[in-house]
Design a protein around this motif. Structure first.
Motif, PDB file in Angstrom:
ATOM      1  N   ARG A  22      32.168  44.996  45.077  1.00 25.47           N
ATOM      2  CA  ARG A  22      31.516  46.120  45.762  1.00 25.47           C
ATOM      3  C   ARG A  22      30.012  46.042  45.492  1.00 25.47           C
ATOM      4  NH1 ARG A  22      35.379  49.852  42.422  1.00 25.47           N
ATOM      5  NH2 ARG A  22      34.589  48.282  41.010  1.00 25.47           N
ATOM      6  N   ILE A  23      29.259  45.772  46.552  1.00 26.34           N
ATOM      7  CA  ILE A  23      27.799  45.687  46.418  1.00 26.34           C
ATOM      8  C   ILE A  23      27.211  46.967  47.003  1.00 26.34           C
ATOM      9  CG2 ILE A  23      25.726  44.398  47.059  1.00 26.34           C
ATOM     10  CD1 ILE A  23      27.413  41.893  47.266  1.00 26.34           C
ATOM     11  N   VAL A  24      26.528  47.720  46.172  1.00 28.27           N
ATOM     12  CA  VAL A  24      25.952  48.987  46.637  1.00 28.27           C
ATOM     13  C   VAL A  24      24.424  48.878  46.601  1.00 28.27           C
ATOM     14  CG1 VAL A  24      25.739  51.461  46.176  1.00 28.27           C
ATOM     15  CG2 VAL A  24      27.948  50.323  45.862  1.00 28.27           C
ATOM     16  N   VAL A  51      30.010  45.790  51.341  1.00 30.36           N
ATOM     17  CA  VAL A  51      28.581  46.121  51.217  1.00 30.36           C
ATOM     18  C   VAL A  51      28.360  47.567  51.665  1.00 30.36           C
ATOM     19  CG1 VAL A  51      26.231  45.471  51.900  1.00 30.36           C
ATOM     20  CG2 VAL A  51      28.007  43.716  51.728  1.00 30.36           C
ATOM     21  N   THR A  52      27.755  48.371  50.802  1.00 27.33           N
ATOM     22  CA  THR A  52      27.513  49.788  51.137  1.00 27.33           C
ATOM     23  C   THR A  52      26.040  50.104  50.942  1.00 27.33           C
ATOM     24  OG1 THR A  52      29.720  50.361  50.338  1.00 27.33           O
ATOM     25  CG2 THR A  52      28.174  52.180  50.610  1.00 27.33           C
ATOM     26  N   LEU A  53      25.450  50.757  51.926  1.00 27.68           N
ATOM     27  CA  LEU A  53      24.073  51.232  51.803  1.00 27.68           C
ATOM     28  C   LEU A  53      24.102  52.751  51.631  1.00 27.68           C
ATOM     29  CD1 LEU A  53      20.949  50.782  52.087  1.00 27.68           C
ATOM     30  CD2 LEU A  53      21.230  51.208  54.515  1.00 27.68           C
ATOM     31  N   VAL A  54      23.341  53.246  50.667  1.00 27.96           N
ATOM     32  CA  VAL A  54      23.225  54.694  50.450  1.00 27.96           C
ATOM     33  C   VAL A  54      21.778  55.072  50.707  1.00 27.96           C
ATOM     34  CG1 VAL A  54      23.399  56.525  48.721  1.00 27.96           C
ATOM     35  CG2 VAL A  54      24.991  54.607  48.637  1.00 27.96           C
ATOM     36  N   ASP A  55      21.542  56.108  51.486  1.00 25.32           N
ATOM     37  CA  ASP A  55      20.159  56.580  51.651  1.00 25.32           C
ATOM     38  C   ASP A  55      20.169  58.104  51.717  1.00 25.32           C
ATOM     39  OD1 ASP A  55      17.318  55.075  52.565  1.00 25.32           O
ATOM     40  OD2 ASP A  55      17.434  57.225  53.026  1.00 25.32           O
ATOM     41  N   PHE A  92      28.279  46.519  57.425  1.00 23.89           N
ATOM     42  CA  PHE A  92      28.256  47.179  56.116  1.00 23.89           C
ATOM     43  C   PHE A  92      28.570  48.650  56.316  1.00 23.89           C
ATOM     44  CE2 PHE A  92      23.785  47.296  57.543  1.00 23.89           C
ATOM     45  CZ  PHE A  92      23.391  48.604  57.262  1.00 23.89           C
ATOM     46  N   ARG A  93      28.759  49.371  55.220  1.00 26.60           N
ATOM     47  CA  ARG A  93      29.052  50.805  55.318  1.00 26.60           C
ATOM     48  C   ARG A  93      27.818  51.588  54.959  1.00 26.60           C
ATOM     49  NH1 ARG A  93      34.877  51.181  52.270  1.00 26.60           N
ATOM     50  NH2 ARG A  93      35.874  49.580  53.527  1.00 26.60           N
ATOM     51  N   PHE A  94      27.753  52.798  55.493  1.00 22.56           N
ATOM     52  CA  PHE A  94      26.620  53.664  55.134  1.00 22.56           C
ATOM     53  C   PHE A  94      27.135  54.962  54.551  1.00 22.56           C
ATOM     54  CE2 PHE A  94      23.824  57.241  56.192  1.00 22.56           C
ATOM     55  CZ  PHE A  94      22.754  56.887  55.377  1.00 22.56           C
ATOM     56  N   GLN A  95      26.489  55.419  53.489  1.00 22.47           N
ATOM     57  CA  GLN A  95      26.802  56.739  52.920  1.00 22.47           C
ATOM     58  C   GLN A  95      25.513  57.515  52.771  1.00 22.47           C
ATOM     59  OE1 GLN A  95      29.424  57.949  50.168  1.00 22.47           O
ATOM     60  NE2 GLN A  95      30.819  56.207  50.225  1.00 22.47           N
TER      61      GLN A  95
END
Ligand SMILES: Cc1cc2nc3c(=O)[nH]c(=O)nc-3n(C[C@H](O)[C@H](O)[C@H](O)COP(=O)(O)OP(=O)(O)OC[C@H]3O[C@@H](n4cnc5c(N)ncnc54)[C@H](O)[C@@H]3O)c2cc1C
Length: 456
Positions: A22-24, A51-55, A92-95
């Motif tokens: 899990r790459i965040v 792959v998850t991007l958090v902003d 990728f996923r976004f949160q």
């Protein structure tokens, strides 16, 4: 005959494949969004990693455009990228979430609760597990402890702040245009504290915009008389990060258009009325804009990872934190060795882009082929300062022109064109070539039929 009980033969060993790492990535700015996009293609697409991007925000806007948003020459909505849509397209996923802490022992990221408009908790605080964490949350203005900055200054750290500045600036023009008496001296006096690239670019852009506003009907305002722009810099020259010749060109151009430039002037206090300096001079100003330097967000210093005086996470050449192999940092929030003595890289979009490029390759190599991480080496391609309207100045370094180690100083429309190319390069990195070309064509077609300024 008694039957002998035997254990059933052991079931053949089923080899469970290890779950994908899990790459965040936290922060979808100049560095983080490019990294998420590249890792999405290299690892996310075929399930080699999650792959998850958090902003903290739902959209991305390239930060070097903020002075154009603040002046109104760019409508922030035209150029923003939706993280959710971008994530779907690039695997990728976004949160949505704001990083508030880190539990390194449990390899868990802590996200703050999200409130609704009335201040009630809408989404409670959450935890997000990771195997590799990349911190790319950028920077905020550094007030250096100067009294009155937080209370009386405007900032250009985010799209919201740039939008707010544009609204205030436009409203004051409308007021000056509609009031019964002609605009008084100082009614629209702007003091910009900090003569780095942001301060210089904003001063030049505001000058440019004031002329455009007159063309759009603000005919009671005489910009030469009514709008006063004062730029105050503590160092002996403007934009200390670029070669001296560029500083000279920038200062000459600002003075030519009527901006009052004060170098070697240290600001000690900001009041409602204006800006006070160490040498006892006071500059009265209606608006005060703080562009005097940046630091990393304060909470980074509470994570138990080493930070420097500007709160940036100390990283090794592999961009890993000096304390934790699984935590990386890129962009403005990273104190990355420059390769020259003990200095660290200055915070620029160029450095964030190159770090994202390297880390995408390096992490993909590690995850897919078990290769060791690569070391980052910055290649300086030069730097540009926009000087409003159709002009800019800057340097092109030899690396861009081939192997020749040469520095070429350019100015005028050619510099402006090259400056615009930097943004197109960023778009290319996150959208790919075809979409970028389509965007350029769409921009060209729609901007011709639109006002040259945001007028609302
Ligand atoms: C007006 C202006 C002009 C500039 N001009 C140039 C230029 O010409 N050339 C150049 O090279 N550089 C320029 N810069 C500097 C450049 O913008 C930055 O160096 C670059 O954007 C840094 O990239 P980054 O990825 O580190 O951070 P950013 O691009 O700032 O992105 C940070 C992201 O993190 C998110 N975030 C922040 N905190 C949190 C949190 N706690 N949790 C979750 N998400 C978070 C933000 O929403 C944002 O999306 C300019 C800057 C400004 C303000």
């Amino acid at each position: 005959m008694s039957q002998i009980q035997t254990d059933p033969p052991p079931a053949p060993a089923v080899h469970e494949p290890a779950p994908p790492p899990r790459i965040v990535i936290v922060g979808g700015g100049a560095g983080g969004l490019e990294l998420a996009t590249r890792l999405g293609h290299r690892l996310g697409r075929r399930g080699h990693a999650e792959v998850t991007l958090v902003d903290a925000s739902l959209t991305h806007l390239w930060k070097p455009l903020l002075h154009e948003v603040a002046s109104g020459t760019l409508d922030s909505q035209d150029d923003e990228v939706s993280f959710l849509a971008h994530a779907k397209r690039h695997h990728f996923r976004f949160q949505l979430g704001t990083m508030a802490g880190l539990d390194r022992a449990r390899r868990t990221l802590l996200l703050a609760a999200i409130d609704d408009e009335d201040g009630h908790i809408m989404i409670p605080g959450r935890e997000l597990p990771y195997d590799k964490l990349i911190v790319a949350i950028g920077s905020v203005s550094n007030d250096f402890g100067v009294e009155g900055v937080r209370e009386h200054c405007l900032f250009l750290d985010s799209r919201e702040q740039a939008d707010r500045f544009q609204h205030i600036f436009l409203t004051h023009f409308i007021k000056a245009q509609t009031q019964a008496v002609p605009p008084g001296e100082g009614q629209m006096k702007v003091a910009l504290i900090g003569g780095g690239a942001t301060g210089v670019e904003l001063a030049a852009e505001l000058h440019h915009v004031s002329r455009l506003l007159v063309a759009y009907g603000f005919d009671r305002i005489v910009p030469e008389r009514d709008l006063k722009l004062v730029l105050i810099e503590a160092a002996e020259r403007l934009v200390p990060a670029v070669p001296e010749r560029i500083s000279q060109i920038a200062e000459r151009e600002l003075r030519r258009i009527g901006v009052e430039v004060h170098t070697g002037t240290l600001v000690t206090r900001i009041t409602r009325e204006g800006v006070e300096t160490r040498n006892g001079v006071c500059f009265p100003a209606r608006f005060k804009v703080w562009t005097a330097g940046i630091r990393a967000p304060c909470f980074l210093s509470t994570l138990g990872l080493q930070t420097n005086r500007s709160g940036q996470l100390m990283v090794r050449p592999t961009l890993q934190s000096v304390d934790d192999d699984d935590v990386f940092a890129i962009g403005d929030c990273a104190a990355c060795p420059s390769g020259v003595g003990t200095t660290i890289l200055p915070p620029t979009a160029q450095a964030a882009h190159q770090q994202a490029l390297l880390l995408a390759r390096s992490l993909a190599g590690q995850v897919r082929k078990g290769r060791p991480l690569e070391a980052f080496q910055f290649v300086n391609l030069g730097g540009f300062v926009s000087l409003g309207g159709h002009t800019a100045t800057g340097t092109l370094m030899g690396n861009l022109l081939g192997k020749v180690a040469a520095t070429l100083i350019i100015e005028g429309w050619l510099a402006r064109f090259t400056y615009r190319l930097l943004y197109r390069k960023h778009q290319w990195a996150i959208h790919g070539g075809v979409r970028t070309v389509l965007m350029v064509l769409t921009d060209w077609a729609t901007r011709r039929g639109r006002a040259r300024l945001k007028l609302h």
